[in-house]
Scaffold this motif. Structure first.
Motif, PDB file in Angstrom:
ATOM      1  N   LEU A 134       0.087   8.057  -2.495  1.00  7.69           N
ATOM      2  CA  LEU A 134       0.799   6.923  -1.902  1.00  7.69           C
ATOM      3  C   LEU A 134      -0.096   5.706  -1.701  1.00  7.69           C
ATOM      4  O   LEU A 134       0.404   4.633  -1.359  1.00  7.69           O
ATOM      5  CB  LEU A 134       1.436   7.352  -0.577  1.00  7.69           C
ATOM      6  CG  LEU A 134       2.649   8.271  -0.740  1.00  7.69           C
ATOM      7  CD1 LEU A 134       3.020   8.921   0.590  1.00  7.69           C
ATOM      8  CD2 LEU A 134       3.833   7.497  -1.305  1.00  7.69           C
ATOM      9  N   GLU A 154       4.089   1.231   6.145  1.00  5.68           N
ATOM     10  CA  GLU A 154       4.501   0.846   4.786  1.00  5.68           C
ATOM     11  C   GLU A 154       5.177   2.021   4.085  1.00  5.68           C
ATOM     12  O   GLU A 154       6.197   1.854   3.404  1.00  5.68           O
ATOM     13  CB  GLU A 154       3.267   0.392   3.995  1.00  5.68           C
ATOM     14  CG  GLU A 154       3.555  -0.005   2.563  1.00  5.68           C
ATOM     15  CD  GLU A 154       2.271  -0.326   1.795  1.00  5.68           C
ATOM     16  OE1 GLU A 154       2.178   0.073   0.615  1.00  5.68           O
ATOM     17  OE2 GLU A 154       1.360  -0.951   2.389  1.00  5.68           O
ATOM     18  N   SER A 175       4.400   4.106  -5.075  1.00  4.96           N
ATOM     19  CA  SER A 175       5.376   4.144  -3.987  1.00  4.96           C
ATOM     20  C   SER A 175       5.969   5.545  -3.859  1.00  4.96           C
ATOM     21  O   SER A 175       5.911   6.367  -4.785  1.00  4.96           O
ATOM     22  CB  SER A 175       6.508   3.153  -4.256  1.00  4.96           C
ATOM     23  OG  SER A 175       7.355   3.607  -5.292  1.00  4.96           O
ATOM     24  N   GLN A 190       9.020   2.569   2.683  1.00  4.64           N
ATOM     25  CA  GLN A 190       9.353   3.037   1.338  1.00  4.64           C
ATOM     26  C   GLN A 190      10.336   4.201   1.383  1.00  4.64           C
ATOM     27  O   GLN A 190      11.280   4.265   0.580  1.00  4.64           O
ATOM     28  CB  GLN A 190       8.075   3.466   0.608  1.00  4.64           C
ATOM     29  CG  GLN A 190       7.135   2.322   0.281  1.00  4.64           C
ATOM     30  CD  GLN A 190       5.810   2.809  -0.288  1.00  4.64           C
ATOM     31  OE1 GLN A 190       5.627   4.005  -0.551  1.00  4.64           O
ATOM     32  NE2 GLN A 190       4.876   1.901  -0.476  1.00  4.64           N
TER      33      GLN A 190
END
Length: 371
Positions: A306, A66, A310, A70
């Motif tokens: 995090l 993830e 983001s 980002q």
């Protein structure tokens, strides 16, 4: 750990040009990610005081992917997979391959002792573009004492041969202390013999276990002389040289160029012409094993988590990053120095010495032109 990366092929990295003040800052070009804090060695200078672990809070595979998503949404930087020892993370090849698939240049910092022919092939298949191997002495006895594990030197050399057989690019990283400063030329010659593509030197920053080595820091004059020597070697060796945690180098480069009547541009000096000494929070950041974003691995300031925000939000909105980007906020002689936008001083070394990350660099002999 340390950063294995190379110069880009063209001068189009405009965000690397130092700016005196910038309210809107471009995305990072380099991200170092401590994918695990676990390590099979026990190095005396380790910034993280890493041990075998396990460490609570290490990011899961899904969370790591993830975060990669980002980062890729914001930019396509070089991602340095580091530790600890990144090869101690079970999903390291999966993460490397995932970053590669999104168009990022994936590299790895390893101590080299866990490399096998099988891992070499996996690293190549995962798209790892370069690895750094740390050698802090030219002989096994001294290196093993530094790494606190007998056989570490020989295992690292075997790891290098594995990388060469796999067709993987590698560089040698060396942390400079009083114990090896006099043999740095011998270590450079060894890097050449080993057919490394680069030799990066790191000036000791007394964090983690290295706090106990503060008396092993070379002094400011030794520091200056070493960097002048390093500059003189840049056109005399068949590999790329880079000084890290040694921002004065970028002042010295310009001073020497001025003496030669040279223009410091990309054609003449490559990436050295368009980057600066301390990149923490400006062109570079560090992600800890548990998702905390920092200016660098040596400057342990929490710029954002995090797990809660983001990557783009942290990079764009961190108060600490904003302050680091304001070169006019530097204190002491760093604030008065005409080279501040090229050098910047080591913010981590300043913080360890004074408790203020914008304080003047404590290991600098240069006297600014304006007092």
């Amino acid at each position: 750990m340390e950063s294995p990366h190379r110069q880009p092929r063209g001068p189009d990295d405009k965000h690397l040009h130092p700016q005196e003040n910038s309210s809107i800052h471009n995305p990072p070009r380099l991200v170092a990610w401590e994918v695990t804090r676990s390590c099979n060695l026990n190095c005396v200078h380790c910034r993280a005081a890493s041990e075998k672990g396990p460490y609570y809070g290490e990011l899961s595979t899904d969370k790591a992917k993830e975060i990669i998503d980002q980062i890729a949404k914001l930019t396509k930087p070089i991602i340095i997979l580091t530790g600890g020892e990144p090869l101690m993370r079970d999903d390291i090849f999966e993460l490397a391959e995932y970053g590669t698939s999104l168009g990022m240049r994936m590299v790895m910092a390893t101590n080299g002792t866990l490399l096998t022919p099988e891992t070499g092939e996996k690293l190549k298949s995962a798209g790892i573009q370069r690895l750094s191997i740390s050698l802090d002495a030219a002989d096994a006895e001294s290196h093993d004492r530094f790494r606190n594990v007998p056989g570490a030197f020989d295992s690292a050399l075997k790891g290098i041969e594995i990388l060469k057989n796999a067709g993987l690019e590698f560089q040698i990283n060396t942390t400079i202390t009083k114990h090896n400063a006099k043999e740095i030329e011998t270590i450079l010659e060894m890097a050449i013999r080993l057919e490394a593509v680069a030799h990066h030197i790191f000036l000791l920053v007394p964090t983690g276990r290295a706090k106990d080595m503060v008396n092993q820091e070379i002094d400011a004059l030794e520091y200056e002389n070493l960097l002048h020597w390093f500059y003189d070697k840049r056109d005399k060796v068949p590999l790329h040289l880079k000084a890290t945690c040694a921002p004065h180098y970028y002042r010295i480069l310009r001073q020497e160029a001025r003496k030669k009547g040279e223009k410091v541009d990309f054609d003449t000096y490559g990436l050295d012409a368009v980057t600066r000494g301390c990149l923490g929070g400006t062109g570079f950041c560090f992600i800890s094993y548990d998702g905390i974003v920092q200016p660098c691995g040596y400057l342990e300031l929490n710029c954002g988590d995090l797990n809660k925000a983001s990557f783009e939000e942290i990079w764009s909105s961190s108060d600490i990053f904003s302050r680091l980007r304001d070169f006019s906020a530097y204190e002491g002689k760093c604030g008065r120095c005409e080279f501040r936008k090229f050098c910047g001083g080591c913010r981590a070394r300043a913080y360890e010495a004074t408790g203020r990350y914008m304080a003047e660099e404590p290991l600098c002999v240069y006297k600014p032109a304006h007092g």
